[in-house]
Design a protein around this motif. Sequence first.
Motif, mmCIF file in Angstrom:
data_model
loop_
_atom_site.group_PDB
_atom_site.id
_atom_site.type_symbol
_atom_site.label_atom_id
_atom_site.label_comp_id
_atom_site.label_asym_id
_atom_site.label_seq_id
_atom_site.Cartn_x
_atom_site.Cartn_y
_atom_site.Cartn_z
ATOM 1 N N SER A 68 0.840 -1.198 0.000
ATOM 2 C CA SER A 68 0.000 0.000 0.000
ATOM 3 C C SER A 68 0.871 1.243 0.000
ATOM 4 O O SER A 68 0.599 2.198 -0.718
ATOM 5 N N VAL A 72 0.801 4.056 -2.835
ATOM 6 C CA VAL A 72 0.499 5.465 -2.561
ATOM 7 C C VAL A 72 1.604 6.350 -3.109
ATOM 8 O O VAL A 72 1.344 7.377 -3.735
ATOM 9 N N ARG A 74 3.679 5.683 -5.525
ATOM 10 C CA ARG A 74 3.643 5.671 -6.991
ATOM 11 C C ARG A 74 2.511 6.547 -7.498
ATOM 12 O O ARG A 74 2.679 7.304 -8.458
ATOM 13 N N LEU A 75 1.360 6.463 -6.812
ATOM 14 C CA LEU A 75 0.201 7.260 -7.201
ATOM 15 C C LEU A 75 0.503 8.744 -7.072
ATOM 16 O O LEU A 75 0.167 9.542 -7.947
ATOM 17 N N THR A 79 0.676 11.369 -10.107
ATOM 18 C CA THR A 79 -0.171 12.558 -10.054
ATOM 19 C C THR A 79 0.660 13.817 -10.245
ATOM 20 O O THR A 79 0.285 14.701 -11.017
ATOM 21 N N GLU A 80 1.795 13.879 -9.549
ATOM 22 C CA GLU A 80 2.647 15.058 -9.668
ATOM 23 C C GLU A 80 3.178 15.184 -11.086
ATOM 24 O O GLU A 80 3.275 16.287 -11.625
ATOM 25 N N LYS A 82 1.706 14.100 -13.829
ATOM 26 C CA LYS A 82 0.591 14.549 -14.680
ATOM 27 C C LYS A 82 0.370 16.044 -14.529
ATOM 28 O O LYS A 82 0.190 16.762 -15.510
ATOM 29 N N ILE A 83 0.375 16.497 -13.280
ATOM 30 C CA ILE A 83 0.125 17.909 -13.017
ATOM 31 C C ILE A 83 1.245 18.756 -13.595
ATOM 32 O O ILE A 83 0.993 19.815 -14.188
ATOM 33 N N HIS A 85 3.168 17.982 -16.124
ATOM 34 C CA HIS A 85 3.012 17.957 -17.578
ATOM 35 C C HIS A 85 1.887 18.894 -18.007
ATOM 36 O O HIS A 85 2.012 19.635 -18.988
ATOM 37 N N LEU A 86 0.819 18.859 -17.235
ATOM 38 C CA LEU A 86 -0.340 19.712 -17.494
ATOM 39 C C LEU A 86 0.056 21.181 -17.464
ATOM 40 O O LEU A 86 -0.278 21.954 -18.365
ATOM 41 N N GLU A 89 2.412 22.123 -20.348
ATOM 42 C CA GLU A 89 1.656 22.196 -21.598
ATOM 43 C C GLU A 89 0.782 23.446 -21.625
ATOM 44 O O GLU A 89 0.696 24.133 -22.644
ATOM 45 N N ALA A 90 0.149 23.751 -20.498
ATOM 46 C CA ALA A 90 -0.725 24.920 -20.421
ATOM 47 C C ALA A 90 0.077 26.197 -20.635
ATOM 48 O O ALA A 90 -0.355 27.097 -21.359
ATOM 49 N N ARG B 66 -8.247 -2.101 2.039
ATOM 50 C CA ARG B 66 -7.138 -1.633 1.221
ATOM 51 C C ARG B 66 -7.648 -1.099 -0.104
ATOM 52 O O ARG B 66 -7.183 -0.074 -0.597
ATOM 53 N N GLN B 73 -7.769 7.201 -2.451
ATOM 54 C CA GLN B 73 -6.565 7.929 -2.835
ATOM 55 C C GLN B 73 -6.539 8.201 -4.328
ATOM 56 O O GLN B 73 -6.151 9.282 -4.778
ATOM 57 N N ALA B 77 -6.497 11.743 -6.110
ATOM 58 C CA ALA B 77 -5.477 12.065 -7.110
ATOM 59 C C ALA B 77 -6.128 12.596 -8.378
ATOM 60 O O ALA B 77 -5.663 13.576 -8.967
ATOM 61 N N VAL B 81 -5.754 16.266 -10.173
ATOM 62 C CA VAL B 81 -5.403 16.517 -11.573
ATOM 63 C C VAL B 81 -6.464 17.390 -12.227
ATOM 64 O O VAL B 81 -6.146 18.350 -12.939
ATOM 65 N N ALA B 84 -6.065 20.881 -11.132
ATOM 66 C CA ALA B 84 -4.936 21.520 -11.821
ATOM 67 C C ALA B 84 -5.357 21.906 -13.233
ATOM 68 O O ALA B 84 -4.991 22.974 -13.733
ATOM 69 N N ALA B 88 -5.564 25.618 -14.717
ATOM 70 C CA ALA B 88 -4.879 26.012 -15.950
ATOM 71 C C ALA B 88 -5.856 26.713 -16.886
ATOM 72 O O ALA B 88 -5.546 27.766 -17.459
ATOM 73 N N MET B 92 -6.026 30.755 -18.136
ATOM 74 C CA MET B 92 -6.150 31.215 -19.524
ATOM 75 C C MET B 92 -7.326 32.153 -19.674
ATOM 76 O O MET B 92 -7.249 33.173 -20.362
ATOM 77 N N ILE B 233 -4.070 18.322 -23.090
ATOM 78 C CA ILE B 233 -4.343 18.460 -21.657
ATOM 79 C C ILE B 233 -5.468 17.533 -21.243
ATOM 80 O O ILE B 233 -5.345 16.767 -20.311
ATOM 81 N N ILE B 236 -4.873 13.776 -20.810
ATOM 82 C CA ILE B 236 -4.059 13.223 -19.708
ATOM 83 C C ILE B 236 -4.903 12.357 -18.781
ATOM 84 O O ILE B 236 -5.967 12.792 -18.378
#
Lengths: 110, 236
Positions: A68, A72, A74-75, A79-80, A82-83, A85-86, A89-90, B66, B73, B77, B81, B84, B88, B92, B233, B236
Amino acid sequence: MASNRGQGGIQQLLAAEQEAQRIVNAAKNEKLARLKQAKEEAEKEIAEYRAQLEYEFQKKVSQSSGDSGANVKRLEQETEEKIHHLKTEAERISGDVVSMLLKHVTSVKN
Amino acid sequence: MKDADVSRQIQQMIRFIRQEAEEKANEISVAAEEEFNIEKLQLLEAEKRKIRQEYERKAKQIDVRRKIEYSTQLNAARIKVLQAQDDAMGSMKDAAKKGLLRVSNDKKVYKKLLKDMIVQGLLRLREPSVLLRCRESDRKLVESLIEEAKKEYSEKASMQSPKISLDDRVYLPPPPKNGAVDSHEPYCSGGVVLASEDGKIVLENTLDARLDVIFRQKLPEACKEAPVRLNNITAI
């Protein structure tokens, strides 16, 4: 003499009967003890079995806790990423998008 | 009967009694061993089954907990995203809103734009009599455009020139102060609002309203014109 001889024989027979009863009773008592032992042995093996399952269970729990934790982490990392990259890109396209939005707002087709 | 015979007979009976007893005792021993095994196995199986079920239930609970935890979680997450993404897009839009403030500062461009927006509104409404609202700061400019707009509308729509009443009691909000597009005070970056005489049909053709519409409906389409695609975007 005759009555004396008969009396001795009866005494011997009675003694034999008593001994027989003692033998049978001893066997019965042993049987009861054996059954009790069966219960005790079963309980002992049950306790061992439970201890074994508890051990395996705890091992699984601590292992899945580790899993677990890794999940967590890895998740969070994904997420970081992706954000990030987002945002990258933005930022890259923001100027173009804003220009385009303004162009459309100020273009009136009649 | 001789004494020896009697004695022999008695001994024989004694041996028989003992033999009977020992045979019975042996039967009891055999039965004891048999019942011992049966009893033990039955107890073991019953208890083991109970214990196994108990631990299976526990393991299942751990799994469920679990999965719920991970699902929570994962959901958090995803929301992060999406937030975010929303931020973004919001950035704009805010940048575009700030850009709108400059539009009405360019007198020449704004004059033509305002006339075109009035004509567009008239074409959409197709009403013989129209009420028009604008920013107080745009009043003189609008007054100077009304006749031209009416004429253009008549030509394009092949309709009689409409009556346009400029509302001189209620105005659209002023431009945002200090360019603060994120304040909660109502503001208007420019443009007009047209309404049918009975007030039942209202057409909001302000720069801000146009930005909202384009932002929501045309952004994906509009992005095709851009060197890069916004789809990167959302994908993703």
